[in-house]
Write a protein that holds these residues in place. Structure first.
Motif, PDB file in Angstrom:
ATOM      1  N   GLU A 157       0.850  -8.303   8.341  1.00 13.92           N
ATOM      2  CA  GLU A 157       1.593  -7.069   8.079  1.00 13.92           C
ATOM      3  C   GLU A 157       0.626  -5.934   7.746  1.00 13.92           C
ATOM      4  OE1 GLU A 157       4.767  -7.486   5.094  1.00 13.92           O
ATOM      5  OE2 GLU A 157       5.507  -9.112   6.408  1.00 13.92           O
ATOM      6  N   LYS A 158      -0.408  -6.272   6.952  1.00 11.02           N
ATOM      7  CA  LYS A 158      -1.394  -5.249   6.570  1.00 11.02           C
ATOM      8  C   LYS A 158      -2.383  -4.970   7.694  1.00 11.02           C
ATOM      9  CE  LYS A 158      -1.397  -6.845   1.867  1.00 11.02           C
ATOM     10  NZ  LYS A 158      -2.091  -8.004   1.326  1.00 11.02           N
ATOM     11  N   ASN A 159      -2.577  -5.944   8.569  1.00  7.03           N
ATOM     12  CA  ASN A 159      -3.552  -5.823   9.663  1.00  7.03           C
ATOM     13  C   ASN A 159      -2.853  -6.186  10.979  1.00  7.03           C
ATOM     14  OD1 ASN A 159      -6.254  -5.687   7.962  1.00  7.03           O
ATOM     15  ND2 ASN A 159      -4.999  -7.324   7.104  1.00  7.03           N
ATOM     16  N   GLY A 192       1.634 -11.984   5.455  1.00  5.86           N
ATOM     17  CA  GLY A 192       1.342 -10.733   4.749  1.00  5.86           C
ATOM     18  C   GLY A 192       0.064 -10.079   5.254  1.00  5.86           C
ATOM     19  N   PHE A 193      -0.922 -10.917   5.566  1.00  7.16           N
ATOM     20  CA  PHE A 193      -2.187 -10.398   6.099  1.00  7.16           C
ATOM     21  C   PHE A 193      -1.953  -9.655   7.413  1.00  7.16           C
ATOM     22  CE2 PHE A 193      -6.003 -10.669   8.674  1.00  7.16           C
ATOM     23  CZ  PHE A 193      -7.018 -10.358   7.786  1.00  7.16           C
ATOM     24  N   HIS A 202      -9.931 -13.365   8.643  1.00  5.74           N
ATOM     25  CA  HIS A 202      -9.140 -13.818   7.499  1.00  5.74           C
ATOM     26  C   HIS A 202      -9.996 -14.546   6.485  1.00  5.74           C
ATOM     27  CE1 HIS A 202      -6.240 -16.479   5.378  1.00  5.74           C
ATOM     28  NE2 HIS A 202      -5.513 -15.391   5.395  1.00  5.74           N
TER      29      HIS A 202
END
Ligand code: CO
Length: 134
Positions: A70-72, A67-68, A78
């Protein structure tokens, strides 16, 4: 309470390319990729004179960093990992001060074989913090 900065973790969309960049362009000591199925990541450790950088790439389904990324999509920092001497004492102190420990609150064995915990980023100025007992 916190001691040394153990590592900075960077989620990357292309592990080979990121490892090659640290090795060839930045001239760092770059290790081999290690699969960490319990954590849903493949990790490359980069050893610097004063700390480490950990490149994270998703492994398997439900990876916590999917998900991280996907956003970045170009990757990004992180988490930061700080060393503590007694992780249970640290967790008790933080919980008493109102900070949230992620998951069930119990330390898990991290990528270095030591107990780790994660703290909610909203409680620490937008930074996901990992504590590692050393
Ligand atoms: Co970490």
């Amino acid at each position: 309470m916190i001691g040394r900065l153990n590592h900075v973790a960077i989620a990357v969309p292309d592990l080979e390319a990121a490892a090659a960049q640290y090795r060839d362009t930045l001239g760092a000591e770059v290790g081999a990729p290690q699969d960490e199925p319990d954590h849903g990541v493949t990790v490359v450790f980069i050893t610097l004179p004063n700390t480490k950088v950990e490149l994270l790439y998703p492994l398997g389904e439900n990876s916590p960093i999917a998900g991280f990324l996907e956003k970045n999509p170009s990757g990004g920092i992180h988490h930061m990992c700080y060393e503590v001497e007694d992780i249970r004492a640290a967790a008790a102190k933080l919980t008493a001060s109102g900070a949230r420990v992620l998951g069930d609150g119990e330390p898990k064995i991290g990528a270095h074989g030591k107990p780790v915990l994660f703290l909610h980023p909203k409680d620490f100025t937008g930074t996901l913090i990992e504590l590692e007992e050393v």
